[in-house]
Design an enzyme around this catalytic site. Sequence first.
Site, PDB file in Angstrom:
ATOM      1  N   LEU A 105      23.220  43.610  62.498  1.00 22.94           N
ATOM      2  CA  LEU A 105      22.028  43.116  61.274  1.00 22.94           C
ATOM      3  C   LEU A 105      23.345  42.683  59.707  1.00 22.94           C
ATOM      4  O   LEU A 105      24.968  42.670  60.308  1.00 22.94           O
ATOM      5  CB  LEU A 105      22.273  44.691  60.520  1.00 22.94           C
ATOM      6  N   ASP A 106      22.648  41.180  59.212  1.00 23.82           N
ATOM      7  CA  ASP A 106      23.516  40.633  58.256  1.00 23.82           C
ATOM      8  C   ASP A 106      24.050  41.366  57.536  1.00 23.82           C
ATOM      9  O   ASP A 106      22.934  42.296  56.931  1.00 23.82           O
ATOM     10  CB  ASP A 106      22.728  38.955  58.210  1.00 23.82           C
ATOM     11  N   LEU A 107      24.754  40.391  56.209  1.00 24.81           N
ATOM     12  CA  LEU A 107      25.058  41.383  55.130  1.00 24.81           C
ATOM     13  C   LEU A 107      24.055  42.162  54.304  1.00 24.81           C
ATOM     14  O   LEU A 107      24.098  43.189  53.844  1.00 24.81           O
ATOM     15  CB  LEU A 107      26.013  40.162  54.632  1.00 24.81           C
ATOM     16  N   THR A 109      20.832  43.226  55.198  1.00 21.13           N
ATOM     17  CA  THR A 109      19.842  43.780  55.896  1.00 21.13           C
ATOM     18  C   THR A 109      20.879  45.414  56.130  1.00 21.13           C
ATOM     19  O   THR A 109      22.033  45.795  56.471  1.00 21.13           O
ATOM     20  CB  THR A 109      19.796  43.291  57.503  1.00 21.13           C
ATOM     21  N   HIS A 188      18.173  35.188  62.084  1.00 19.34           N
ATOM     22  CA  HIS A 188      17.227  35.351  61.164  1.00 19.34           C
ATOM     23  C   HIS A 188      16.291  35.066  61.025  1.00 19.34           C
ATOM     24  O   HIS A 188      15.168  34.737  60.459  1.00 19.34           O
ATOM     25  CB  HIS A 188      18.159  34.303  59.796  1.00 19.34           C
TER      26      HIS A 188
END
Length: 236
Positions: A105-107, A109, A188
């Site tokens: 998961l990105d920063l 999320t 994304h």
Amino acid sequence: MESKRARLDRFLSSELKIKRKDIRLMLAQNRVRVDGIVAKDTQQLVDEFSHVSLDDRVLKDNTPCYVMLNKPVGVVSATKDDKHKTVIDLLEHPAKSELHIVGRLDLNTSGLVLLTNDGRWSRNLMSPESKVEKRYRVTLQNPLSEEYIDAFAKGFYFEFEDITTRAAKLEIIGEYVAEVTLTEGKYHQIKRMFGRFRNPVIGLHRCSVGELILDAYLNEGASRDLTAEEVNGIFG
């Protein structure tokens, strides 16, 4: 993360620093056991979680680990980072140095992150062919409408990669909140899909992967081991 499989004779030769002809004698004398069973075949395959013993000496006894973590916003899905705390930093687990992340998961999320030392399990889980669903709760800047549902079901063409996304399920929960279910994970992807409506995503939270739902009582940053039933049942 590659699975470590090898022929029994090659494993024993490397582990014991002996010639393979000596291994054949060991097997003939019933001195070697794999997962509790006397080994007879030099070509038998052993993997990273096989229990291998010679006489009373244990040569290999790794245990597979499967962990659920509730990732907060601001934590990176990485093993090391110079600027931010990582999901590994959050863990209090005896095998944390051996674990890798399954589906990052990105920063910005939050939500369900899985970690394991079982490469075959994680590859199977993330393979597009497995079509494992990932469900997200999305908070938008602007109101939603019914046209989003059809657009997500048809898929979006991403020119940069020259791909069309697979059909995704969108359910409107509130005026600014939706749940989106995907079977893939392009870069994304959710933010880019809503971007087609010029509707910025201001909150993104992963609720589930396959049949595994993030525990409601698991606080942000907390983690727990999965049960055997959860590990096997995640694929549905």
